[in-house]
Design an enzyme around this catalytic site. Sequence first.
Site, PDB file in Angstrom:
ATOM      1  N   GLU A 283       0.892  -1.172   0.000  1.00 33.71           N
ATOM      2  CA  GLU A 283       0.000   0.000   0.000  1.00 33.71           C
ATOM      3  C   GLU A 283       0.919   1.207   0.000  1.00 33.71           C
ATOM      4  O   GLU A 283       1.519   1.547   1.023  1.00 33.71           O
ATOM      5  CB  GLU A 283      -0.879   0.007   1.262  1.00 33.71           C
ATOM      6  CG  GLU A 283      -1.844  -1.164   1.368  1.00 33.71           C
ATOM      7  CD  GLU A 283      -3.021  -1.065   0.412  1.00 33.71           C
ATOM      8  OE1 GLU A 283      -3.199  -0.016  -0.220  1.00 33.71           O
ATOM      9  OE2 GLU A 283      -3.749  -2.065   0.292  1.00 33.71           O
ATOM     10  N   CYS A 317      -2.247   8.950   2.614  1.00 35.03           N
ATOM     11  CA  CYS A 317      -1.891   8.510   1.263  1.00 35.03           C
ATOM     12  C   CYS A 317      -3.006   8.797   0.275  1.00 35.03           C
ATOM     13  O   CYS A 317      -2.753   8.927  -0.914  1.00 35.03           O
ATOM     14  CB  CYS A 317      -1.578   7.026   1.293  1.00 35.03           C
ATOM     15  SG  CYS A 317      -2.881   6.098   2.084  1.00 35.03           S
TER      16      CYS A 317
HETATM   17  P1  NAP Z   1       8.297   5.201   4.612  1.00 36.19           P
HETATM   18  O1  NAP Z   1       9.498   6.011   4.806  1.00 36.19           O
HETATM   19  O2  NAP Z   1       8.211   4.332   3.432  1.00 36.19           O
HETATM   20  O3  NAP Z   1       8.124   4.349   5.968  1.00 36.19           O
HETATM   21  C1  NAP Z   1       7.118   3.392   6.142  1.00 36.19           C
HETATM   22  C2  NAP Z   1       7.658   2.261   6.986  1.00 36.19           C
HETATM   23  O4  NAP Z   1       8.737   1.649   6.295  1.00 36.19           O
HETATM   24  C3  NAP Z   1       8.227   2.711   8.340  1.00 36.19           C
HETATM   25  O5  NAP Z   1       7.976   1.712   9.301  1.00 36.19           O
HETATM   26  C4  NAP Z   1       9.702   2.800   8.050  1.00 36.19           C
HETATM   27  O6  NAP Z   1      10.503   2.667   9.204  1.00 36.19           O
HETATM   28  C5  NAP Z   1       9.882   1.610   7.136  1.00 36.19           C
HETATM   29  N1  NAP Z   1      11.087   1.661   6.323  1.00 36.19           N
HETATM   30  C6  NAP Z   1      11.753   2.741   5.854  1.00 36.19           C
HETATM   31  N2  NAP Z   1      12.851   2.339   5.168  1.00 36.19           N
HETATM   32  C7  NAP Z   1      12.869   0.987   5.211  1.00 36.19           C
HETATM   33  C8  NAP Z   1      13.755  -0.013   4.697  1.00 36.19           C
HETATM   34  N3  NAP Z   1      14.839   0.288   3.987  1.00 36.19           N
HETATM   35  N4  NAP Z   1      13.470  -1.309   4.957  1.00 36.19           N
HETATM   36  C9  NAP Z   1      12.379  -1.648   5.674  1.00 36.19           C
HETATM   37  N5  NAP Z   1      11.513  -0.758   6.180  1.00 36.19           N
HETATM   38  C10 NAP Z   1      11.747   0.551   5.946  1.00 36.19           C
HETATM   39  O7  NAP Z   1       6.982   6.055   4.524  1.00 36.19           O
HETATM   40  P2  NAP Z   1       6.517   7.205   5.495  1.00 36.19           P
HETATM   41  O8  NAP Z   1       7.214   8.447   5.096  1.00 36.19           O
HETATM   42  O9  NAP Z   1       6.608   6.751   6.892  1.00 36.19           O
HETATM   43  O10 NAP Z   1       4.955   7.289   5.129  1.00 36.19           O
HETATM   44  C11 NAP Z   1       4.492   8.095   4.155  1.00 36.19           C
HETATM   45  C12 NAP Z   1       4.218   7.340   2.875  1.00 36.19           C
HETATM   46  O11 NAP Z   1       3.366   6.226   3.120  1.00 36.19           O
HETATM   47  C13 NAP Z   1       3.485   8.187   1.888  1.00 36.19           C
HETATM   48  O12 NAP Z   1       4.030   8.042   0.613  1.00 36.19           O
HETATM   49  C14 NAP Z   1       2.071   7.646   1.920  1.00 36.19           C
HETATM   50  O13 NAP Z   1       1.348   7.876   0.756  1.00 36.19           O
HETATM   51  C15 NAP Z   1       2.298   6.216   2.201  1.00 36.19           C
HETATM   52  N6  NAP Z   1       1.121   5.618   2.821  1.00 36.19           N
HETATM   53  C16 NAP Z   1       0.386   4.764   2.067  1.00 36.19           C
HETATM   54  C17 NAP Z   1      -0.763   4.205   2.603  1.00 36.19           C
HETATM   55  C18 NAP Z   1      -1.589   3.262   1.775  1.00 36.19           C
HETATM   56  O14 NAP Z   1      -2.429   2.576   2.339  1.00 36.19           O
HETATM   57  N7  NAP Z   1      -1.395   3.179   0.473  1.00 36.19           N
HETATM   58  C19 NAP Z   1      -1.154   4.506   3.904  1.00 36.19           C
HETATM   59  C20 NAP Z   1      -0.372   5.379   4.658  1.00 36.19           C
HETATM   60  C21 NAP Z   1       0.781   5.925   4.088  1.00 36.19           C
HETATM   61  P3  NAP Z   1      11.141   3.974   9.906  1.00 36.19           P
HETATM   62  O15 NAP Z   1      10.019   4.743  10.436  1.00 36.19           O
HETATM   63  O16 NAP Z   1      12.023   3.399  10.966  1.00 36.19           O
HETATM   64  O17 NAP Z   1      11.888   4.695   8.818  1.00 36.19           O
END
Ligand code: NAP
Length: 512
Positions: A283, A317
Site C-alpha cells: 500500500e 496517502c
Molecule cells: P516510509 O518512509 O516508506 O516508511 C514506512 C515504513 O517503512 C516505516 O515503518 C519505516 O521505518 C519503514 N522503512 C523505511 N525504510 C525501510 C527499509 N529500507 N526497509 C524496511 N523498512 C523501511 O513512509 P513514510 O514516510 O513513513 O509514510 C508516508 C508514505 O506512506 C506516503 O508516501 C504515503 O502515501 C504512504 N502511505 C500509504 C498508505 C496506503 O495505504 N497506500 C497509507 C499510509 C501511508 P522507519 O520509520 O524506521 O523509517
Amino acid sequence: MTVFPLVGTILRHHQQMHLMEMLKGHGLRFASLLRQEAYIGGKWVSASNGKLFPVTNPSTRKVIANVPDMDEVDTQAAIDAAYEAFQTWQRTTAKERSLLLRKWHNLMEEHKEDLALIMTAEAGKPLVEARGEIAYGSSFLEWYSEEARRIYGEVAQSPTNSKEMIFLRQPIGVTSMITPWNFPNAMITRKAAAALAAGCTCIIKPAEDTPLSGLAAVDLAEKAGFPPGVLNVVTASRKNTPAVGKLLCTSSKVAGISFTGSTAVGRHLYELCAHGIKRIGLELGGNAPFIVFNSANIKSAVEGLMVAKFRNTGQACISANRILVQEEIYDEFLEALKESVSKNLIVGDGFDKGVNQGPLINDSQLRKVENIVNESVAAGAKVVLGGKCLKKGSLFFEPTILSEVTEDMSCFQEEVFGPVISLKRFTTEEEALKIANSTDQGLASYFYSQDVSQVWRVARRLETGMVGINESLISAAEGAFGGVKQSGIGREGSKHGIDDFTYLKYLCIGVN
Ligand code: NAP
C-alpha cells in the site's frame, strides 16, 4: 541513540513518569498501556543490544519515551517465535480465531480513549482525529472476526467421474508487516486482523516516529488471549530499520510481507522479496486528483475537499493532491474554499480544545512540504492563503491554498503530504482525465459531478484503485483499499483483504 545503562534507565523512568502524568492529566485511565518494550514470543522485551531510541511529541518536540532499538538478532527471535507459533495457530478453528479477534476489538473499544491519547502524544494527531482512527482501526478487528468464518474453498467440476477436485484456502504462514507513522493504529490492525483471521502469525515493525500506538494495541491483543508468538512487535530506529526490514523480507521462515509506506521503500522491499519469491502486499504513495466539474454541487465539493485534504493535516496517502476545477465554476469554488479554510481550521497542539490541524510529523516532512510550496511559488503559483511554517522552529505548517498551478509544478508532480491545496483550472472532461491520469501513482481519485453519464464515463477512465464520487470519506473496513500503477499491489479491508494471507491448495482425489 546509545545511552549508558544506568543513566539510560533513570532517564527513561523519568520520561515515562512524565508521559504518564501528562496523559493522566488528559484522562488516561490505564497507564499499563504505555508499553515501552517490544513484544516477542509472548514476552515484553528490551533489545538484545540494550539500545533504545527516543519517541518525540511533534507538537512540543519533547522526548516522551524510549523504546528498544532492535536489530537482526531480535528480528530473528521474532521470526522464530512467529514460525513456531504458526505450527499450532494454523490449526485453530476459524471460530476460535474469530472469538479472539472479537475480544481484541472489544478491548480496543473499551480502551479507545486511552489509545487516542497515546496517539496524540506521539503523532501530534488532534485528539478528535485520533479517536476517529481508533474507531477505524478497531473496525478491522470486528470485520475480520466476522470474515474469519467465511473463508471458503471450492469444489470444481471434475472432467472425469474418477476424480474429485477441491481447492482449500490455507494460511500462507509467517507474515511481516511494516507500517507507517501516519495511521499508527489502523495500518497495523488492517493487516494483522486479516492475517490472523486467515491463520497466519505476524511480526509487526511500526514506524520509528510512532511505536507506542502499536505497542498499546498489541498489549490489548495479549490481554485478549492470543497465544505467545502469534503477534510480535519489533521496534527499531530509522538507523536499524533497513537491516530489520531486510531480514523480514528475506528469511526463509517468512512467507510474505505486507507493507504500507512510500513507493520508494515499497519498491526496495519488493526487490528484496524477489529472491525468496515471497507473497507481497504493498500500500504505497498516492497523488490523488480531485476533479470538480461544472455540474457539481459546489458546497458539497468544498466540504469533500476539506476532508480529503485536511484529514490528518494532509498526511494521508489518499489525500487530495491535485485539485482540478472546471473553468466556469473556478472562481466561485475558490472563494467558497478560501472561506471554509479560514473559518474551519484550527492549528495547534492536538490536546487543545477545538484543534483539528496538528503538526507535521518530523523535520524531514516539514522541509519537504516547505520545498514543494517554495518551488511551486517560484514557478508561478499564487499563494491565496498560508504558505509557510506557522512559527520558526515548530512543525506546524499553515493551511495553504495555491492557485494558478500548472502541471509541471512540484505541488502537482509530488505527493505533498501536508496541508496544501493546489488548484488548477481545466476546460473539458477529456483534459481533466488526461491530467488526472498523467502520473505513475494510482491510489485514490475523487470527482464531483451531478451528471450521471459523466459519473460513469469518468469513474471508468480514472486510473486509480479507488474513486470517491461526490464523496471523499472512502475508507472503511468494508471497502477494498488499494492502488494500481506504482501505488501498490493487493487490497486491504473488505473480504479481499484476506487474499494476501491465503493460498489455494488444489486437492485431486481419485474415486474408485
Ligand atoms: P516510509 O518512509 O516508506 O516508511 C514506512 C515504513 O517503512 C516505516 O515503518 C519505516 O521505518 C519503514 N522503512 C523505511 N525504510 C525501510 C527499509 N529500507 N526497509 C524496511 N523498512 C523501511 O513512509 P513514510 O514516510 O513513513 O509514510 C508516508 C508514505 O506512506 C506516503 O508516501 C504515503 O502515501 C504512504 N502511505 C500509504 C498508505 C496506503 O495505504 N497506500 C497509507 C499510509 C501511508 P522507519 O520509520 O524506521 O523509517
